[in-house]
Write a protein that holds these residues in place. Structure first.
Motif, PDB file in Angstrom:
ATOM      1  N   ILE A   1       0.830  -1.210   0.000  1.00  0.00           N
ATOM      2  CA  ILE A   1       0.000   0.000   0.000  1.00  0.00           C
ATOM      3  C   ILE A   1       0.864   1.260   0.000  1.00  0.00           C
ATOM      4  O   ILE A   1       0.525   2.243  -0.627  1.00  0.00           O
ATOM      5  CB  ILE A   1      -1.028  -0.014   1.153  1.00  0.00           C
ATOM      6  CG1 ILE A   1      -2.150   0.992   0.923  1.00  0.00           C
ATOM      7  CG2 ILE A   1      -0.404   0.232   2.507  1.00  0.00           C
ATOM      8  CD1 ILE A   1      -3.459   0.386   0.651  1.00  0.00           C
ATOM      9  N   ARG A   2       1.987   1.210   0.721  1.00  0.00           N
ATOM     10  CA  ARG A   2       2.936   2.331   0.714  1.00  0.00           C
ATOM     11  C   ARG A   2       4.348   1.783   0.544  1.00  0.00           C
ATOM     12  O   ARG A   2       4.607   0.631   0.864  1.00  0.00           O
ATOM     13  CB  ARG A   2       2.835   3.138   2.023  1.00  0.00           C
ATOM     14  CG  ARG A   2       1.617   4.039   2.089  1.00  0.00           C
ATOM     15  CD  ARG A   2       1.434   4.636   3.456  1.00  0.00           C
ATOM     16  NE  ARG A   2       1.037   3.630   4.412  1.00  0.00           N
ATOM     17  CZ  ARG A   2      -0.208   3.220   4.621  1.00  0.00           C
ATOM     18  NH1 ARG A   2      -1.195   3.760   3.935  1.00  0.00           N
ATOM     19  NH2 ARG A   2      -0.483   2.282   5.500  1.00  0.00           N
TER      20      ARG A   2
ATOM     21  N   PRO B   1     -12.989   6.226   6.124  1.00  0.00           N
ATOM     22  CA  PRO B   1     -11.854   7.015   5.625  1.00  0.00           C
ATOM     23  C   PRO B   1     -12.301   8.249   4.837  1.00  0.00           C
ATOM     24  O   PRO B   1     -13.062   8.117   3.880  1.00  0.00           O
ATOM     25  CB  PRO B   1     -11.106   6.032   4.719  1.00  0.00           C
ATOM     26  CG  PRO B   1     -11.498   4.681   5.229  1.00  0.00           C
ATOM     27  CD  PRO B   1     -12.932   4.828   5.647  1.00  0.00           C
TER      28      PRO B   1
ATOM     29  N   GLN C   1      -9.845  10.718   3.900  1.00  0.00           N
ATOM     30  CA  GLN C   1      -8.626  10.929   3.085  1.00  0.00           C
ATOM     31  C   GLN C   1      -8.184  12.386   2.995  1.00  0.00           C
ATOM     32  O   GLN C   1      -7.008  12.672   3.041  1.00  0.00           O
ATOM     33  CB  GLN C   1      -8.750  10.340   1.659  1.00  0.00           C
ATOM     34  CG  GLN C   1      -9.267   8.916   1.578  1.00  0.00           C
ATOM     35  CD  GLN C   1      -8.401   7.859   2.233  1.00  0.00           C
ATOM     36  OE1 GLN C   1      -7.358   8.174   2.788  1.00  0.00           O
ATOM     37  NE2 GLN C   1      -8.831   6.600   2.207  1.00  0.00           N
TER      38      GLN C   1
ATOM     39  N   ILE D   1      -4.626  11.067   4.044  1.00  0.00           N
ATOM     40  CA  ILE D   1      -3.368  11.069   3.287  1.00  0.00           C
ATOM     41  C   ILE D   1      -2.830  12.503   3.245  1.00  0.00           C
ATOM     42  O   ILE D   1      -3.545  13.419   2.823  1.00  0.00           O
ATOM     43  CB  ILE D   1      -3.584  10.535   1.859  1.00  0.00           C
ATOM     44  CG1 ILE D   1      -4.032   9.064   1.923  1.00  0.00           C
ATOM     45  CG2 ILE D   1      -2.307  10.687   1.028  1.00  0.00           C
ATOM     46  CD1 ILE D   1      -4.295   8.428   0.567  1.00  0.00           C
TER      47      ILE D   1
ATOM     48  N   ARG E   1       2.606   4.898  -5.900  1.00  0.00           N
ATOM     49  CA  ARG E   1       2.542   3.450  -6.099  1.00  0.00           C
ATOM     50  C   ARG E   1       2.469   3.095  -7.581  1.00  0.00           C
ATOM     51  O   ARG E   1       1.793   3.786  -8.358  1.00  0.00           O
ATOM     52  CB  ARG E   1       1.317   2.844  -5.375  1.00  0.00           C
ATOM     53  CG  ARG E   1       1.225   3.131  -3.909  1.00  0.00           C
ATOM     54  CD  ARG E   1       2.527   2.940  -3.138  1.00  0.00           C
ATOM     55  NE  ARG E   1       2.996   1.568  -3.043  1.00  0.00           N
ATOM     56  CZ  ARG E   1       4.269   1.194  -3.229  1.00  0.00           C
ATOM     57  NH1 ARG E   1       5.195   2.064  -3.525  1.00  0.00           N
ATOM     58  NH2 ARG E   1       4.619  -0.064  -3.101  1.00  0.00           N
TER      59      ARG E   1
HETATM   60  N1  5AD Z   1      -0.107   6.589  -0.068  1.00  0.00           N
HETATM   61  C1  5AD Z   1      -0.455   6.853   1.214  1.00  0.00           C
HETATM   62  N2  5AD Z   1      -1.500   6.276   1.834  1.00  0.00           N
HETATM   63  C2  5AD Z   1      -2.240   5.402   1.121  1.00  0.00           C
HETATM   64  N3  5AD Z   1      -3.336   4.684   1.447  1.00  0.00           N
HETATM   65  C3  5AD Z   1      -3.688   3.933   0.382  1.00  0.00           C
HETATM   66  N4  5AD Z   1      -2.838   4.155  -0.646  1.00  0.00           N
HETATM   67  C4  5AD Z   1      -1.943   5.065  -0.205  1.00  0.00           C
HETATM   68  C5  5AD Z   1      -0.823   5.711  -0.807  1.00  0.00           C
HETATM   69  N5  5AD Z   1      -0.485   5.471  -2.075  1.00  0.00           N
HETATM   70  C6  5AD Z   1      -3.995   4.790   2.744  1.00  0.00           C
HETATM   71  C7  5AD Z   1      -5.433   5.301   2.605  1.00  0.00           C
HETATM   72  C8  5AD Z   1      -6.248   4.072   2.892  1.00  0.00           C
HETATM   73  C9  5AD Z   1      -5.361   3.329   3.864  1.00  0.00           C
HETATM   74  C10 5AD Z   1      -5.681   1.889   4.014  1.00  0.00           C
HETATM   75  O1  5AD Z   1      -4.072   3.500   3.339  1.00  0.00           O
HETATM   76  O2  5AD Z   1      -5.637   6.282   3.583  1.00  0.00           O
HETATM   77  O3  5AD Z   1      -7.531   4.359   3.439  1.00  0.00           O
END
Ligand code: 5AD
Ligand code: SF4
Length: 436
Positions: A53-54, A258, A260, A300, A334
């Motif tokens: 995810i990150r 969420p 965001q 985020i 990503r």
């Molecule tokens: N960068 C940062 N945070 C992210 N999330 C998902 N993709 C990214 C990313 N590329 C976070 C979102 C989501 C959580 C599970 O992870 O906030 O709700």
């Protein structure tokens, strides 16, 4: 040194989906004669269940893989497997770049694990495998004997522009409600008291009934005292769900929703399909039906093109909504995602500054909310001895998902619902006393 018996260690990164997947992996391995170990030392098989995810999660995986690869040089009999989202994303390339990896499989191919064990250098990355059929054949190893995870759906169709999940976990598919109910009944039969329904977007569940109907059916199962669910997408949250939570005592007073960002222009570029104002209206709807509901969220910080004024809107939103808790992350680019190719990617310095401000503001709010609970009484489900507390205290959770530490009495045992008065609220927990 390897032990005589086959021993497996599973390292899990990432979300609850991955935690649940690891329970399935452990169940399959136990069925094949493996003992499950809490440490990699001496294990004959290590499964790295990865998250992408990150970028940070990916780095953690790579450093663990590096460590294990060195170990394998000394003990060539050690088998290394990689599963989860990085395995799915990199496919066969992972085996080429890391020859120490014996086999790898994506989240939709866990039920093929049995074959890979005896057929090395295999990989499987099928897309959109229908797991529900396979699941009936499995007996997952569950990490907890009181609270159980139950999958209700897999995958995601939302394509938020920053998110890798639709590419790693495939399109959204719901398990038929009959399978879910039967799993929940079995769990109640062996003593489980709490069920958490899992899906990337539970509000769009369509396995033969609506999500609120599913919650109601599960609440009718004798022995199940509490039901939780994660994660909800704001665009699909409706009055039917809000009123179901409000009317049904077994459905916990907590929602993870969420947001965001607090800026509608950022939300549009994130492809979230709601404005901040629409999100706020849903919060009001929830609070109208469930006045005591705890609301947590994800944020985020530093999405591409986020201006200082967008960021201020997020901070303002935190103050307006007063979340019980937040998970905040620096935006991470990503592979394959739309946002990765957007102009105006922000520097790490700006992302860090904004994240720090978000966390500072939110910590004060969380602590104030927890302080405001002092003197009030709540039902708490007892879970066991407190790990962080030296004074022989026990811990449990309120239905709003707050951890409460309290001194037990002679009747205290796991899995009871007891009344606790809150004495002191902290940032991450509450201290309380039993009310008898
Ligand atoms: N960068 C940062 N945070 C992210 N999330 C998902 N993709 C990214 C990313 N590329 C976070 C979102 C989501 C959580 C599970 O992870 O906030 O709700
Ligand atoms: Fe990712 Fe958005 Fe799906 Fe959540 S809803 S998994 S953030 S694409």
């Amino acid at each position: 040194m390897t032990r005589d018996k086959l021993t497996a260690y599973i390292h899990t990164w990432g979300c609850q989906m991955n935690v649940r997947d690891s329970e399935h992996i452990k169940g399959i391995l136990k069925g094949e004669g493996y003992d499950i170990s809490d440490t990699p030392e001496g294990a004959s098989l290590v499964v790295l269940n990865t998250c992408s995810i990150r970028e940070k999660a990916e780095q953690k995986f790579l450093s663990e893989l590096g460590r294990l690869s060195l170990q394998k040089k000394k003990h060539p009999e050690l088998k290394i497997a990689v599963s989860g989202c990085i395995a799915q994303q990199q496919g066969r390339a992972l085996l080429k770049s890391h020859p120490s990896v014996d086999f790898s499989f994506g989240p939709q191919n866990i039920f093929g694990l049995k074959e890979f064990l005896y057929d090395e250098h295999r990989t499987a990355f099928t897309k959109e495998n229908f797991e529900a059929e396979n699941e009936k054949l499995q007996t997952p190893h569950r990490d907890n004997d009181l609270r159980a995870w139950v999958n209700i759906m897999y995958g995601c169709n939302n394509y938020c522009s920053y998110c890798v999940v639709p590419y790693t976990r495939g399109r959204e598919r719901s398990r038929p409600f009959e399978h879910i109910i039967s799993e929940a009944r079995d769990l109640a039969g062996i003593g489980y008291k709490e069920i958490t329904l899992l899906g990337q977007n539970v509000n769009s569940y369509n396995g033969g009934c609506t999500f609120p109907e599913l919650l109601t059916m599960i609440s009718n199962i004798e022995g199940i005292l509490r039901i939780r669910f994660i994660t909800s997408h704001p665009k699909d949250l409706n009055a039917e769900l809000a009123s179901t939570i409000g009317e049904n005592k077994k459905i916990c007073n907590h929602i993870h929703l969420p947001v965001q960002s607090g800026s509608s222009s950022v939300l549009t570029r994130m492809n979230r399909k709601y404005t901040y104002e629409e999100y706020f209206t849903k919060i009001q709807l929830l609070r109208k039906h469930v006045p005591d509901i705890a609301i947590t969220t994800d944020i985020i910080a530093g999405f591409p093109g986020e201006t200082d004024s967008d960021h201020k809107e997020t901070v303002r939103a935190l103050k307006e909504i007063e979340f019980d808790g937040i998970f905040a992350f620096k935006y991470s680019q990503r592979p394959n995602t739309k946002a990765a190719g957007m102009d105006h990617q922000l520097s790490d310095k700006i992302k860090s500054q904004r994240l720090a401000e978000i966390l500072t503001v939110s910590d004060v709010i969380t602590e104030n909310i927890n302080n405001s609970l002092e003197g009030r009484c709540f039902e708490v489900m007892t879970e066991g001895k407190s790990e962080t507390n030296a004074e022989n205290k026990w811990f449990g959770r309120t239905t709003s998902n707050k951890i409460v530490n309290f001194l037990p009495n002679e009747n205290t045992k796991r899995g009871l619902i007891v009344m606790v008065r809150i004495i002191e609220g902290f940032k991450h927990s509450l201290d309380g006393e039993l009310v008898v």
